[in-house]
Design a protein around this motif. Structure first.
Motif, PDB file in Angstrom:
ATOM      1  N   THR A 193       0.831  -1.209   0.000  1.00 17.81           N
ATOM      2  CA  THR A 193       0.000   0.000   0.000  1.00 17.81           C
ATOM      3  C   THR A 193       0.860   1.252   0.000  1.00 17.81           C
ATOM      4  OG1 THR A 193      -0.160   0.032   2.418  1.00 17.81           O
ATOM      5  CG2 THR A 193      -1.863  -1.175   1.216  1.00 17.81           C
ATOM      6  N   TRP A 194       0.310   2.300  -0.546  1.00 13.95           N
ATOM      7  CA  TRP A 194       0.984   3.592  -0.653  1.00 13.95           C
ATOM      8  C   TRP A 194       1.027   4.264   0.707  1.00 13.95           C
ATOM      9  CZ3 TRP A 194      -1.795   8.590  -2.300  1.00 13.95           C
ATOM     10  CH2 TRP A 194      -0.865   9.622  -2.506  1.00 13.95           C
ATOM     11  N   LYS A 195       2.191   4.698   1.110  1.00 13.59           N
ATOM     12  CA  LYS A 195       2.342   5.473   2.331  1.00 13.59           C
ATOM     13  C   LYS A 195       2.520   6.940   1.950  1.00 13.59           C
ATOM     14  CE  LYS A 195       2.059   1.852   4.897  1.00 13.59           C
ATOM     15  NZ  LYS A 195       0.782   1.601   5.615  1.00 13.59           N
ATOM     16  N   VAL A 196       1.531   7.754   2.309  1.00  9.98           N
ATOM     17  CA  VAL A 196       1.561   9.170   1.936  1.00  9.98           C
ATOM     18  C   VAL A 196       2.681   9.854   2.707  1.00  9.98           C
ATOM     19  CG1 VAL A 196       0.249  11.317   1.895  1.00  9.98           C
ATOM     20  CG2 VAL A 196      -0.909   9.135   1.474  1.00  9.98           C
ATOM     21  N   PRO A 197       3.597  10.521   2.018  1.00 10.66           N
ATOM     22  CA  PRO A 197       4.726  11.162   2.720  1.00 10.66           C
ATOM     23  C   PRO A 197       4.279  12.406   3.489  1.00 10.66           C
ATOM     24  CG  PRO A 197       4.800  11.653   0.358  1.00 10.66           C
ATOM     25  CD  PRO A 197       3.683  10.676   0.554  1.00 10.66           C
ATOM     26  N   VAL A 198       4.425  12.375   4.804  1.00  9.75           N
ATOM     27  CA  VAL A 198       4.145  13.541   5.647  1.00  9.75           C
ATOM     28  C   VAL A 198       5.253  13.650   6.692  1.00  9.75           C
ATOM     29  CG1 VAL A 198       1.639  13.496   5.364  1.00  9.75           C
ATOM     30  CG2 VAL A 198       2.695  12.178   7.210  1.00  9.75           C
ATOM     31  N   GLU A 199       5.459  14.856   7.186  1.00 11.14           N
ATOM     32  CA  GLU A 199       6.425  15.054   8.263  1.00 11.14           C
ATOM     33  C   GLU A 199       5.898  14.435   9.551  1.00 11.14           C
ATOM     34  OE1 GLU A 199       9.396  16.410   8.138  1.00 11.14           O
ATOM     35  OE2 GLU A 199       9.296  16.891   6.000  1.00 11.14           O
ATOM     36  N   ALA A 200       6.797  13.800  10.301  1.00 11.76           N
ATOM     37  CA  ALA A 200       6.389  13.147  11.539  1.00 11.76           C
ATOM     38  C   ALA A 200       5.732  14.126  12.505  1.00 11.76           C
ATOM     39  CB  ALA A 200       7.596  12.484  12.198  1.00 11.76           C
ATOM     40  N   LYS A 201       6.204  15.378  12.506  1.00  6.20           N
ATOM     41  CA  LYS A 201       5.644  16.375  13.423  1.00  6.20           C
ATOM     42  C   LYS A 201       4.213  16.763  13.047  1.00  6.20           C
ATOM     43  CE  LYS A 201       7.792  20.207  10.856  1.00  6.20           C
ATOM     44  NZ  LYS A 201       6.530  20.723  10.328  1.00  6.20           N
ATOM     45  N   ASP A 202       3.826  16.525  11.791  1.00  4.28           N
ATOM     46  CA  ASP A 202       2.476  16.882  11.344  1.00  4.28           C
ATOM     47  C   ASP A 202       1.471  15.764  11.580  1.00  4.28           C
ATOM     48  OD1 ASP A 202       3.390  19.333  10.446  1.00  4.28           O
ATOM     49  OD2 ASP A 202       3.864  18.552   8.439  1.00  4.28           O
ATOM     50  N   LEU A 203       1.963  14.593  11.942  1.00  5.05           N
ATOM     51  CA  LEU A 203       1.090  13.428  12.066  1.00  5.05           C
ATOM     52  C   LEU A 203       0.517  13.327  13.470  1.00  5.05           C
ATOM     53  CD1 LEU A 203      -0.012  10.854  10.666  1.00  5.05           C
ATOM     54  CD2 LEU A 203       2.006   9.657  11.537  1.00  5.05           C
ATOM     55  N   ASP A 241      10.266   9.073  15.923  1.00  2.00           N
ATOM     56  CA  ASP A 241      10.211   9.899  14.719  1.00  2.00           C
ATOM     57  C   ASP A 241      11.033   9.272  13.603  1.00  2.00           C
ATOM     58  OD1 ASP A 241       8.574  11.672  15.882  1.00  2.00           O
ATOM     59  OD2 ASP A 241      10.114  13.181  16.350  1.00  2.00           O
ATOM     60  N   SER A 242      12.116   8.585  13.979  1.00  6.64           N
ATOM     61  CA  SER A 242      12.985   8.025  12.946  1.00  6.64           C
ATOM     62  C   SER A 242      12.395   6.775  12.324  1.00  6.64           C
ATOM     63  CB  SER A 242      14.346   7.679  13.548  1.00  6.64           C
ATOM     64  OG  SER A 242      14.223   6.610  14.469  1.00  6.64           O
ATOM     65  N   THR A 243      11.460   6.121  13.017  1.00  2.00           N
ATOM     66  CA  THR A 243      10.930   4.872  12.481  1.00  2.00           C
ATOM     67  C   THR A 243      10.116   5.093  11.226  1.00  2.00           C
ATOM     68  OG1 THR A 243       8.906   4.968  13.785  1.00  2.00           O
ATOM     69  CG2 THR A 243      10.803   3.874  14.774  1.00  2.00           C
ATOM     70  N   PHE A 244       9.640   6.288  11.009  1.00  2.00           N
ATOM     71  CA  PHE A 244       8.838   6.546   9.820  1.00  2.00           C
ATOM     72  C   PHE A 244       9.725   6.866   8.618  1.00  2.00           C
ATOM     73  CE2 PHE A 244       4.662   6.399  11.539  1.00  2.00           C
ATOM     74  CZ  PHE A 244       4.846   6.644  12.882  1.00  2.00           C
ATOM     75  N   GLY A 245      10.981   7.182   8.877  1.00  2.00           N
ATOM     76  CA  GLY A 245      11.833   7.508   7.754  1.00  2.00           C
ATOM     77  C   GLY A 245      13.005   6.561   7.595  1.00  2.00           C
ATOM     78  N   ASN A 246      13.244   5.712   8.583  1.00  2.00           N
ATOM     79  CA  ASN A 246      14.400   4.832   8.553  1.00  2.00           C
ATOM     80  C   ASN A 246      13.946   3.418   8.193  1.00  2.00           C
ATOM     81  OD1 ASN A 246      16.688   3.336   8.961  1.00  2.00           O
ATOM     82  ND2 ASN A 246      17.255   4.392  10.864  1.00  2.00           N
ATOM     83  N   VAL A 247      14.017   3.082   6.910  1.00  2.00           N
ATOM     84  CA  VAL A 247      13.542   1.793   6.441  1.00  2.00           C
ATOM     85  C   VAL A 247      14.435   0.661   6.925  1.00  2.00           C
ATOM     86  CG1 VAL A 247      12.993   0.454   4.371  1.00  2.00           C
ATOM     87  CG2 VAL A 247      12.547   2.915   4.432  1.00  2.00           C
ATOM     88  N   THR A 248      15.708   0.956   7.162  1.00  2.00           N
ATOM     89  CA  THR A 248      16.659  -0.092   7.535  1.00  2.00           C
ATOM     90  C   THR A 248      16.244  -0.781   8.828  1.00  2.00           C
ATOM     91  OG1 THR A 248      18.408   1.154   6.482  1.00  2.00           O
ATOM     92  CG2 THR A 248      19.074  -0.593   8.006  1.00  2.00           C
ATOM     93  N   ASP A 249      15.814   0.015   9.822  1.00  2.00           N
ATOM     94  CA  ASP A 249      15.397  -0.575  11.093  1.00  2.00           C
ATOM     95  C   ASP A 249      14.255  -1.555  10.888  1.00  2.00           C
ATOM     96  OD1 ASP A 249      17.278   0.887  12.389  1.00  2.00           O
ATOM     97  OD2 ASP A 249      15.905   2.475  13.059  1.00  2.00           O
ATOM     98  N   LEU A 250      13.287  -1.173  10.065  1.00  2.00           N
ATOM     99  CA  LEU A 250      12.134  -2.038   9.841  1.00  2.00           C
ATOM    100  C   LEU A 250      12.547  -3.298   9.099  1.00  2.00           C
ATOM    101  CD1 LEU A 250       9.410   0.570   8.830  1.00  2.00           C
ATOM    102  CD2 LEU A 250       9.838  -0.460  11.057  1.00  2.00           C
ATOM    103  N   GLU A 251      13.434  -3.165   8.126  1.00  2.00           N
ATOM    104  CA  GLU A 251      13.871  -4.330   7.369  1.00  2.00           C
ATOM    105  C   GLU A 251      14.609  -5.318   8.268  1.00  2.00           C
ATOM    106  OE1 GLU A 251      13.171  -5.225   4.363  1.00  2.00           O
ATOM    107  OE2 GLU A 251      11.908  -3.458   4.124  1.00  2.00           O
ATOM    108  N   LEU A 252      15.428  -4.780   9.195  1.00  2.00           N
ATOM    109  CA  LEU A 252      16.139  -5.664  10.115  1.00  2.00           C
ATOM    110  C   LEU A 252      15.158  -6.424  10.996  1.00  2.00           C
ATOM    111  CD1 LEU A 252      19.119  -3.365  11.183  1.00  2.00           C
ATOM    112  CD2 LEU A 252      19.235  -5.437   9.774  1.00  2.00           C
ATOM    113  N   HIS A 253      14.131  -5.721  11.417  1.00  2.00           N
ATOM    114  CA  HIS A 253      13.131  -6.395  12.258  1.00  2.00           C
ATOM    115  C   HIS A 253      12.426  -7.488  11.463  1.00  2.00           C
ATOM    116  CE1 HIS A 253       9.892  -7.056  15.067  1.00  2.00           C
ATOM    117  NE2 HIS A 253       9.027  -6.850  14.077  1.00  2.00           N
TER     118      HIS A 253
END
Length: 778
Positions: A338-348, A455-467
């Protein structure tokens, strides 16, 4: 005393001065003598007390003549001045009977605009006017700030009796609706199309500055009650629009649901006879309106479709001036990336820990234009029904794999919109229970996750891939036997002779059928045949054919069953006979009763199967009752239909059931019923083909399973939405759509090889056995 509060037991006229006579609204004219006359009506609308330019108090109400609701003009404005205005504003309540004497009639130039009488009444103490407000005995005195209103007797107009220019009360079933939206002005607007047993359609345009004042409609099939709706004719069609004093109640249209009105009003009338009206409309709608089934689930969406979604809001963000992001979930997983709409973490907005946990279950819905204002006002955690979501398939320039986008386009075509659902809504209760049962990713690692920079989990794909890579080391299946076997590579299995048994560790690269309901078949254990589950049209066709066979009265009311026969009131005037099986010569409670039915329709049989333990469709012969063609189910129990094998069954007379009825502890088990009726019972089974791979090779293995692998009974999957969602979620876990082979989870399975010989060659096949899906997956 110019304003009097009358406590009445019967007619109000008995408490009025004897010289006063009632005047009809139609007879009121400016310049005529109305001395010793009074006007009586129900208060349908009142305006706030105000002061005129000279400081005089002013109060305005609208009276409706309840004796002439079908008249084009059945209401009138009453203008009250001075001390009387202040006193009336304090004690007048909507729905009360209001009587005016000593009034002055003034011609009203705007009569045609608001549909009321061509004149209005002016009332003041200086003019010698008197007002009587009628309440029941035991209500509060006039000096107090509250009074108990007299419940008026409302008359409801069928849709085929509507006349242009009238203001009416009516009941109707919702055939189409648009959720409330901001109109071009400042009001909210909702469009509703109603039908009733008169087979007439009425489209209503409803406006209000208060969103809560509009009907709380959640789905097609809901039932509404409108009070004081104005009827106008346009292009030969009657239409309804809101008028002064408009009020509404909405009821769930589901047969058997509690009759509880939805309304924001704290004061309304609802009589006992109206409950009967609602229940009758429910029954009528169930067979006369095409009511859509449950809203789609995310697990079932496809590209390029429009669907309604019931979901929970867990995040939101402003994207730009014309679009807004809603992050929602329904507990199921979309089968596509699914498409993840790009938004700033502070706006979410939303709980970022929860959003991280739900990252594989949440979808982003982008709403546009007129829906933005409502979307911005939604509270995190609220439950929504979003109507006419559009799924689009797209891919970014730097992506090889396409993804699904979710859009709620601007405008209101096809009922497009957003509705907030209360937690008392039955669909919300069901959704909440389902969400609470969903296993959240990472829940066992909450402490370590909370310590992360979220805040970094929404922009850091590496952490998610490792998990994800860590999760891929775990098996999503469990072996239930043969623990002594060690793993064998697929290459070795392919090069070995059959038959043998193996333990393997592999990944599920593909499976068939993709439409999971197609995996359910009927299996005969005697002849080992497989067949498709007949659809409802086949059953309906057989029932229609048997309806032409008249019930034999000589077979009614035997020693082991009692019979009831009646004729339907429709044009066909069908004769239906039901035979209730007794136990110890006594009829049992419905939940313990087996019944046999002749002449029933598919819908009637389904309703009976939900109420009674067992239902057997039969027809009369000269000597006995007999089963229908075995293409139809010989037994219905709850939502499950039981079939017999045509090749292996030898149907016996239905009177053989009397032996079971004579037993002390009869449980009416399908296997026992099938045995005494000579039926070889077909069993529901899952048949699927899995393509399994490891580092050495690939094989196709068949799954032949009644309920062990998925921990779901194959007999219930076709009629249970919850189990269908559960099975789809399981398959999405075993074989996540859009993932590369290296990202797929491991499965540990037992498979057996076996030979199938024909005239030309010998072929080796493989079957999964003694394996089940892990509990944390299902």
């Amino acid at each position: 005393m110019p304003v009097q509060l009358l406590k009445i037991k019967g007619e109000s006229e008995t408490l009025l001065p004897s010289h006063l006579q009632k005047e009809n609204l139609q007879d009121l004219q400016e310049g005529c003598d109305h001395t010793n006359k009074y006007i009586q009506g129900i208060v349908t609308l009142s305006y706030p007390l105000t002061k005129l330019g000279d400081g005089t108090d002013f109060f305005k109400i609208v009276l409706q003549d309840s004796d002439n609701l079908s008249s084009k003009i059945n209401s009138i404005n009453v203008l009250i001045y001075g001390k009387m205005a202040e006193e009336c504003a304090r004690i007048t309540r909507h729905g009360e009977t209001f009587i005016v004497a000593g009034f002055k009639v003034i011609k009203l130039p705007t009569a045609k605009e608001d549909g009321r009488h061509g004149c209005h009444l002016e009332v003041s103490e200086e003019a010698g006017s008197t007002i009587y407000i009628c309440t029941k005995p035991g209500t509060t005195a006039a000096s107090e700030t509250a009074s108990v209103s007299v419940a008026p007797k409302y008359v409801y107009t069928p849709l085929n009796h509507l006349k242009d220019g009238t203001i009416v009360n009516l009941y109707g079933v919702v055939k189409f609706f648009k959720p409330p939206y901001i109109s071009k002005g400042t009001d909210y607007c909702s469009v509703v199309t109603l039908v009733d047993p008169s087979d007439v359609k009425l489209t209503c345009s409803l406006f209000s500055g208060n969103l809560d004042a509009l009907p709380k409609i959640y789905k097609v099939g809901d039932i509404v009650r409108f009070h004081r709706i104005k009827i106008r004719e346009y292009n030969g069609q009657m239409q309804g629009i809101t008028s002064g004093g408009f009020a509404s109640l909405t009821f769930d249209g589901t047969v058997g649901a509690p009759v509880v009105p939805r309304t924001s009003s704290k004061v309304y009338t609802f009589m006992d006879e109206e409950q009967k009206t609602v229940e009758e409309l429910r029954i009528w709608a169930a067979s006369n309106i095409s009511i859509s089934g449950p809203a789609a689930k995310l697990s079932g969406v496809q590209p390029m479709q429009f669907f309604d979604l019931t979901c929970q809001l867990v995040g939101k963000a402003k994207v730009d001036g014309s679009s807004f992001l809603l992050k929602v979930w329904d507990g199921t997983r979309c089968p596509y990336p699914t498409w993840k709409v790009p938004v700033e973490a502070k706006d979410l907005e939303g709980d970022k820990v929860l959003l991280h946990q739900l990252r594989d279950l949440v979808v982003d819905i982008l709403v546009y234009d007129n829906h933005v204002q409502l979307a911005e006002s939604l509270k995190i955690g609220s439950f929504l029904r979003i109507y006419s979501i559009h799924t689009k398939q797209a891919s970014a320039d730097n992506e090889d794999v396409s993804h699904i986008e979710f859009h709620l386009h601007g405008g209101t075509c096809y009922g497009r919109g957003i509705g907030a659902l209360p937690e008392s809504n039955p669909d919300v209760k069901e959704l909440k229970a389902f969400l609470e049962s969903v296993h959240l990713a990472d829940s066992q690692n909450m402490e370590s996750m909370c310590s992360m920079d979220m805040d970094s989990t929404f922009g850091n794909v590496t952490d998610l891939e490792l998990h994800l890579q860590r999760c891929q080391q775990l098996s999503v299946t469990v072996l239930t036997d043969h623990q002594d076997l060690t793993n064998t590579e697929l290459k070795t299995i392919i090069n070995s002779t059959a038959p043998q048994q193996y333990r393997i560790r592999a990944k599920l690269r593909a499976y068939k059928p993709q439409k999971l309901h197609q995996s359910v078949k009927l299996h005969c254990s005697r002849c080992n045949s497989l067949q498709e589950v007949p659809d409802r049209d086949d059953f309906d066709f057989i029932l229609r054919g048997s309806a032409g066979t008249a019930s034999n009265p000589e077979l009614h009311n035997t020693s082991w069953y009692e019979s009831v026969t009646w004729t339907t009131q429709d044009q066909k005037q069908r004769e239906i006979t039901i035979h209730f099986v007794k136990r110890d010569e006594m009829l049992q409670n419905p939940e313990d009763t087996l019944l046999m039915i002749e002449g029933g329709t598919l819908k009637e049989i389904w309703k009976l199967s939900r109420r009674f333990k067992c239902v057997i469709p039969v027809r009369s012969t000269e000597d006995d009752l007999e089963l229908l063609d075995l293409s139809a189910p010989f037994l219905l129990q709850g939502n499950v239909k039981y079939y017999g094998c045509k090749q292996c069954s030898t149907p016996k007379p239905v009177k053989n059931l009397s032996s079971l009825a004579a037993e002390q502890q009869t449980s009416w088990e399908p296997t026992e019923i099938a045995q005494v009726l000579g039926i070889e019972l077909l069993q529901y089974v899952f048949i699927m083909k899995f393509t399994l791979v490891d580092e050495t090779g690939a094989i196709n293995a068949y799954l032949f399973d009644y309920e062990k692998f998925f921990q779901i009974p194959a007999s219930e999957i076709l009629t249970n939405n919850f189990l269908q969602q559960k099975m789809q979620m399981t398959m999405n876990t075993l074989c996540p759509p859009g993932r590369k082979l290296g990202d797929l989870p491991w499965l540990e399975c037992f498979i057996r090889s076996y030979n199938v010989r024909d005239a030309m060659k010998n072929q080796v096949y493989y079957q999964i056995f003694d394996t089940t899906v892990a509990e944390d997956v299902v």
